[in-house]
Design an enzyme around this catalytic site. Structure first.
Site, PDB file in Angstrom:
ATOM      1  CE  LYS A 155      -0.628  -0.024   5.065  1.00  0.00           C
ATOM      2  NZ  LYS A 155       0.118   1.181   5.414  1.00  0.00           N
TER       3      LYS A 155
ATOM      4  N   GLY B 200       9.481  -2.596   1.676  1.00  0.00           N
ATOM      5  CA  GLY B 200      10.245  -2.600   2.919  1.00  0.00           C
ATOM      6  C   GLY B 200       9.399  -2.451   4.159  1.00  0.00           C
TER       7      GLY B 200
ATOM      8  CB  THR C 177       6.603  -0.678   9.735  1.00  0.00           C
ATOM      9  OG1 THR C 177       5.212  -0.430   9.502  1.00  0.00           O
ATOM     10  CG2 THR C 177       7.043   0.097  10.971  1.00  0.00           C
ATOM     11  CB  CYS C 178      11.254  -3.179   8.854  1.00  0.00           C
ATOM     12  SG  CYS C 178      13.009  -3.508   9.133  1.00  0.00           S
TER      13      CYS C 178
ATOM     14  CB  SER D 191       2.499  -4.280  13.960  1.00  0.00           C
ATOM     15  OG  SER D 191       3.858  -3.891  13.889  1.00  0.00           O
TER      16      SER D 191
ATOM     17  N   GLY E  73      11.189   3.088  22.204  1.00  0.00           N
ATOM     18  CA  GLY E  73      11.256   4.307  23.001  1.00  0.00           C
ATOM     19  C   GLY E  73      12.666   4.615  23.461  1.00  0.00           C
TER      20      GLY E  73
ATOM     21  CD  GLU F   2       7.010   0.961  30.873  1.00  0.00           C
ATOM     22  OE1 GLU F   2       6.001   0.260  31.123  1.00  0.00           O
ATOM     23  OE2 GLU F   2       7.341   1.283  29.716  1.00  0.00           O
TER      24      GLU F   2
ATOM     25  CG  MET G 223       4.664  -7.789  17.114  1.00  0.00           C
ATOM     26  SD  MET G 223       3.595  -6.388  17.525  1.00  0.00           S
ATOM     27  CE  MET G 223       1.980  -7.048  17.089  1.00  0.00           C
TER      28      MET G 223
ATOM     29  CG  HIS H  50      44.043 -12.097  21.638  1.00  0.00           C
ATOM     30  ND1 HIS H  50      43.352 -11.606  22.727  1.00  0.00           N
ATOM     31  CD2 HIS H  50      45.290 -11.539  21.680  1.00  0.00           C
ATOM     32  CE1 HIS H  50      44.148 -10.799  23.416  1.00  0.00           C
ATOM     33  NE2 HIS H  50      45.326 -10.739  22.794  1.00  0.00           N
TER      34      HIS H  50
END
Length: 502
Positions: free
Chosen positions: A69, A74, A76-77, A181, A221, A239, A355, A481
């Site tokens: 849409k 890609g 939301t990510c 989401s 957040g 929170e 998610m 190392h």
């Protein structure tokens, strides 16, 4: 476990003779078809789950169409989720290092300034390049790309209102819902993307807020709070719960919070927002203890609402075709990602499970592998999670609290980066590695890392958990190392025996 996985992989390569003929024919006949032709697979959503499913389906010989849409692949990510914040986190970290740490390394600079417009432009360029890259992969794999909002007409038909203002119907034998989401809203808090912003608005601020309040102490957040805190904002996190990032191991969480507080981030835990006033130049939040009590006022220039995410299924017409969802809107699926409606599947954030973009990708691959007669599988208990602050926090498997709840006897091995030579050499030694293993068998149950680049370090542990490795297995692998990875080896040594360097 390793033998079982090997057997599963071997089994996945076997197709019946009928299936072989069908997919050979599909491979020969597949073409870059219009969306109105019948497809083998149609995916609604072009985010990490959807576009990966589309590419994998095409690679397996399916005639495939993906509907998105946004008009930009890609999801939301890539567009407003995973990628843009990481670009800003890196840019803000560079500024913070130049301002506060370069001198310690003999690099002297003066008049270090923030060019916010340039920082945002770099972020936008990264997103644009990656989006075009996915379109290129679609063309390479002959995936048909339809730009528009899709909704079900039937279990095999999707009506698409295209971004050009037209409508087309896309038909498919198998339709996969991968719509992801959306930001979870809070009662009485209206997001206007100016004074009160979601993570999307926080990625597009044109000025650095003097005071930023973040509602929600989860991954998003804290990451966005870190971005603006590094470049000058006074950040307060409100929170409702008694702790930050509730899914995090308790010991790591405490150290992580102390680290963020040292960086200037303030926390108001066990606190709820009961009122919002945007009538003035800024925002006045009325808050009170989560259990009720005396109210106080917090003033801010910008408020970021980051209270979590909710499955996005709006407008899909799921009720029209009878797809079942749970009480919080997640689509119910079986182990093959099938819904209760034949031919309709769902993956990613719209179904139960973490998610996370990488979980959605694995869902997408597994789902289409099932469609191809193969065996797909995603173990949600072994999906790594990362908070991309500085230091980063990464984990895979169970927390110590979760292991205690199972009643299993266990051992814990820890190693601080203060004792790691590479971390000391680069003057970035905050954090630790913590490994939890079953006492009787030494099987690793969980690994938690707080360190620079913890998100890169965690995958050694993810592989170990996937194949039921022991802490001794990791400890006996030669690690280069000096590297940060040696801390993982030392923590493993501390779990089953004793470390060397502390």
């Amino acid at each position: 476990m390793a033998m079982a996985n090997l057997a599963r992989r071997k089994g996945s390569a076997l197709l019946s003779s009928a299936e072989t003929l069908r997919y050979t024919f599909s491979l020969r006949s597949r073409a870059f078809a219009s969306g109105s032709d019948e497809n083998d697979v149609v995916i609604i959503g072009g985010g990490p789950g959807g576009y990966v499913a589309a590419i994998k389906a095409a690679q397996l010989g399916f005639k495939t169409t993906c509907i998105e849409k946004r008009g930009a692949l890609g999801g939301t990510c890539l567009n407003v989720g995973c990628i843009p914040p990481k670009a800003l986190l890196h840019s803000s970290h560079m500024y913070h290092e130049a301002k506060h740490s370069f001198a310690n390394h003999g690099v002297k600079v003066s008049n270090v300034e923030i060019d916010l417009a340039a920082m945002m432009a770099q972020k936008d360029k990264a997103v644009s390049n990656l989006t075009r890259g996915i379109e290129g992969l679609f063309k390479k794999n002959k995936v048909t790309y339809v730009k528009g909002y899709g909704k079900f007409l039937s279990p095999s038909e999707v009506s698409v209102d295209t971004v050009e203002g037209e409508n087309t119907v896309v038909k498919g034998k198998h339709i996969i819902i991968a719509t992801g989401s959306d930001v979870k809203s809070l009662p009485g808090v209206t997001i206007d993307e100016k004074k009160i912003v979601s993570s999307t608005g926080a990625l597009a601020l044109t000025e650095i807020p003097k005071k930023l309040v973040v509602i929600g102490a989860g991954y998003i957040g804290l990451e966005m709070g870190s971005v603006w805190g590094r470049i000058g904002s006074e950040v307060t996190v409100v929170e409702f719960a008694s702790q930050i990032v509730p899914s995090m191991d308790g010991e790591i969480r405490k150290q992580f919070q102390r680290s963020l507080e040292k960086q200037g981030m303030k926390f108001k835990l066990n606190t709820k927002v009961v009122g919002v006033d945007t009538s003035g130049d800024g925002v006045r939040l009325t808050v009170e203890p989560a259990a009720g009590g005396e109210q106080t006022i917090i003033e801010a220039d910008v408020v970021l609402v980051s209270a979590g995410r909710t499955p996005f299924t709006s407008g899909l017409n799921l009720d029209k075709i009878g797809v079942e969802t749970d009480k919080i809107g997640r689509i119910l699926v079986n182990e093959r990602f099938s819904t209760n409606v034949s031919g309709v599947y769902a993956i990613g954030d719209v179904i139960p499970g973490p998610m996370l973009a990488h979980k959605a990708e694995e869902d997408g691959v597994a789902c289409v592998e099932y469609l191809a007669g193969k065996v797909g599988h995603v173990d949600y208990d072994k999906v790594p999670g990362v908070v991309y602050t500085n230091p980063e926090v990464a984990s895979v498997g169970k927390t110590e609290e979760q292991v205690k709840e199972t009643g299993v006897q266990y051992r814990v091995g820890k190693f601080p980066f203060m004792a790691n030579s590479r971390a000391k050499a680069i003057d970035n030694a905050e954090g630790l590695v913590k490994i939890i293993a079953e006492k009787e068998t030494d099987k690793i149950l969980g690994v938690h890392i707080m360190a620079p680049n913890a998100g890169e370090l965690i995958h050694e542990a993810a592989i170990a958990l996937q194949y039921d490795a022991s802490s001794e297995d990791i400890a006996r692998v030669c690690h280069a190392h000096p590297t940060m990875s040696e801390a993982v080896k030392e923590a493993a040594m501390a779990t089953y025996d004793k470390p060397i360097h502390i």
